[in-house]
Scaffold this motif. Structure first.
Motif, PDB file in Angstrom:
ATOM      1  N   UNK A 270       0.847  -1.189   0.000  1.00 59.04           N
ATOM      2  CA  UNK A 270       0.000   0.000   0.000  1.00 59.04           C
ATOM      3  C   UNK A 270       0.886   1.245   0.000  1.00 59.04           C
ATOM      4  N   UNK A 271       0.259   2.407   0.008  1.00 56.05           N
ATOM      5  CA  UNK A 271       0.975   3.681   0.108  1.00 56.05           C
ATOM      6  C   UNK A 271       0.615   4.307   1.443  1.00 56.05           C
ATOM      7  N   UNK A 272       1.638   4.666   2.229  1.00 56.66           N
ATOM      8  CA  UNK A 272       1.435   5.225   3.571  1.00 56.66           C
ATOM      9  C   UNK A 272       2.402   6.375   3.793  1.00 56.66           C
ATOM     10  N   UNK A 273       1.869   7.546   4.100  1.00 57.55           N
ATOM     11  CA  UNK A 273       2.689   8.737   4.355  1.00 57.55           C
ATOM     12  C   UNK A 273       3.672   9.014   3.217  1.00 57.55           C
ATOM     13  N   UNK A 274       3.188   8.851   1.988  1.00 56.82           N
ATOM     14  CA  UNK A 274       4.008   9.166   0.823  1.00 56.82           C
ATOM     15  C   UNK A 274       5.100   8.170   0.520  1.00 56.82           C
ATOM     16  N   UNK A 275       5.005   6.956   1.081  1.00 57.54           N
ATOM     17  CA  UNK A 275       6.011   5.912   0.830  1.00 57.54           C
ATOM     18  C   UNK A 275       5.319   4.590   0.543  1.00 57.54           C
ATOM     19  N   UNK A 276       6.050   3.684  -0.115  1.00 62.01           N
ATOM     20  CA  UNK A 276       5.557   2.328  -0.253  1.00 62.01           C
ATOM     21  C   UNK A 276       5.591   1.654   1.124  1.00 62.01           C
ATOM     22  N   UNK A 277       4.506   0.975   1.453  1.00 68.41           N
ATOM     23  CA  UNK A 277       4.422   0.285   2.740  1.00 68.41           C
ATOM     24  C   UNK A 277       4.065  -1.175   2.498  1.00 68.41           C
TER      25      UNK A 277
END
Length: 381
Positions: A270-277
């Motif tokens: 997923x995308x979390x806080x502008x990063x790949x997570x």
């Protein structure tokens, strides 16, 4: 453009930016100047930007069972402001006849759907526009008659370099009676919205084999590229990315603690806080813990960082998407319901959206005026 009545031009524009797509579509009929304004790419871009920042929705797709036991697709939009939701009408023959229709992605109000066989659809639920993509430009058979083609991967996103919406397809050619785990040949094609045609991407190497998952929970568009879960040709687990602008593939390494592939452990990207997570969790169990790792510097294996662990939680199947300014995560419950987990309070809220278990998909969504039929008119990003 003049204002409306005594409203100054700038104030009139600010009011229009806050109106829903349905209202703006009706108001095009008021006069020529309004029609020209609401069709203007700059206004469409400004309206999209406002909605993306101020009217966050989560789009949830799942299957429902009819009284006759038939599975049907259903979309719902959930508001981040008050957790209210509304079902979305999608008037597509493919949507109605394919219970296992997969949600491939979303970009600027446009969603991509496919049955992973021959049919791919782009649609804008807000404007009610849709289009079925033309047939593949790749050959049905290779020069080797023993090889059969199969769509191995699909992705949808925005080409930041050329300002175009694109769909990418990887077609693998497998031995008819041999090992289907590794393709003998892979070919790539790209559909560009606006040209309404496919073209083969030549001289490109598909550097890993995408792993099929009947419940997509990994495929993600981020940073101008689409990402899939894959195995490279040395049998290493990787993230395969396709840059929509350069039209090139890249293998992104997994965190070191995932060096040995374990089929009992699930992964979601997923995308979390502008990063790949990357979220890692067990496939089975009454209670599950969800470990979240973030790639702080895109493409750099050394930047994978373990951020936190959620749980153990009972009655939760898998993660779907981050929302609420990345302070909550929408998850699918084991009994077929959508719930939202808050990282701060550690509370779980039932979103009152139900469906067939393991049929849920989700993405962030913004209502927009972006036209599928006029996709060659670039937005000003």
């Amino acid at each position: 453009m003049q204002g409306f009545g005594n409203l100054p031009r700038d104030l009139f524009l600010e009011v229009c930016l806050r109106l829903p797509v349905e209202s703006l579509t009706r108001f095009r009929c008021v006069c020529k100047s309004w029609y020209a304004l609401f069709k203007n790419p700059k206004f469409i871009s400004m309206h999209l930007s406002y909605n993306s920042s101020n009217n966050e929705f989560v789009l949830i797709k799942r299957c429902l069972l009819t009284c006759l036991g038939k599975k049907v697709n259903m979309f719902s939009l959930v508001s981040s402001k008050d957790f209210s939701f509304a079902n979305v009408a999608v008037d597509l023959p493919l949507y109605k006849k394919e219970p296992y229709l997969q949600l491939l992605g979303h970009c600027d109000g446009i969603i991509c759907l496919s049955n992973y066989r021959d049919d791919i659809v782009l649609c804008n639920p807000a404007t009610k526009e849709s289009t079925v993509l033309p047939k593949s430009c790749l050959p049905c058979f290779s020069s080797n008659p023993n090889l059969i083609p199969r769509t191995n991967a699909l992705g949808f996103g925005y080409d930041l370099k050329n300002q175009q919406y694109k769909v990418v397809r990887i077609v693998s050619y497998l031995e008819e009676f041999g090992d289907h785990s590794l393709p003998q040949l892979s070919m790539v094609e790209v559909y560009t919205m606006g040209t309404d045609s496919w073209r083969e991407v030549k001289n490109v190497k598909v550097s890993a084999n995408v792993q099929y998952c009947p419940i997509p929970c990994f495929d993600t568009y981020f940073n101008g590229a689409f990402h899939w879960h894959a195995m490279d040709y040395n049998n290493n687990e990787v993230i395969l990315s396709f840059d929509m602008g350069e039209e090139e593939f890249q293998n992104i390494s997994m965190p070191d603690f995932l060096s040995v592939y374990d089929h009992s452990i699930c992964r979601s990207l997923l995308v979390w806080n502008g990063c790949l997570a990357l979220i890692v969790y067990p496939g089975k169990g009454i209670e599950k813990s969800f470990q979240i790792c973030v790639m702080e510097n895109y493409g750099m294996k050394e930047s994978w960082t373990k951020k936190l662990t959620i749980g153990p939680l009972a009655g939760v199947e898998r993660p779907l998407i981050f929302w609420q300014n990345d302070e909550e995560i929408v998850m699918e419950g084991t009994d077929g319901q959508a719930v939202s987990y808050n990282f701060i309070t550690k509370d779980i809220k039932n979103l009152r959206i139900y469906g067939v278990p393991k049929s849920f998909q989700s993405l962030t969504y913004a209502n927009s005026l972006v036209s599928i039929r006029r996709g060659n008119q670039c937005l000003m990003k």
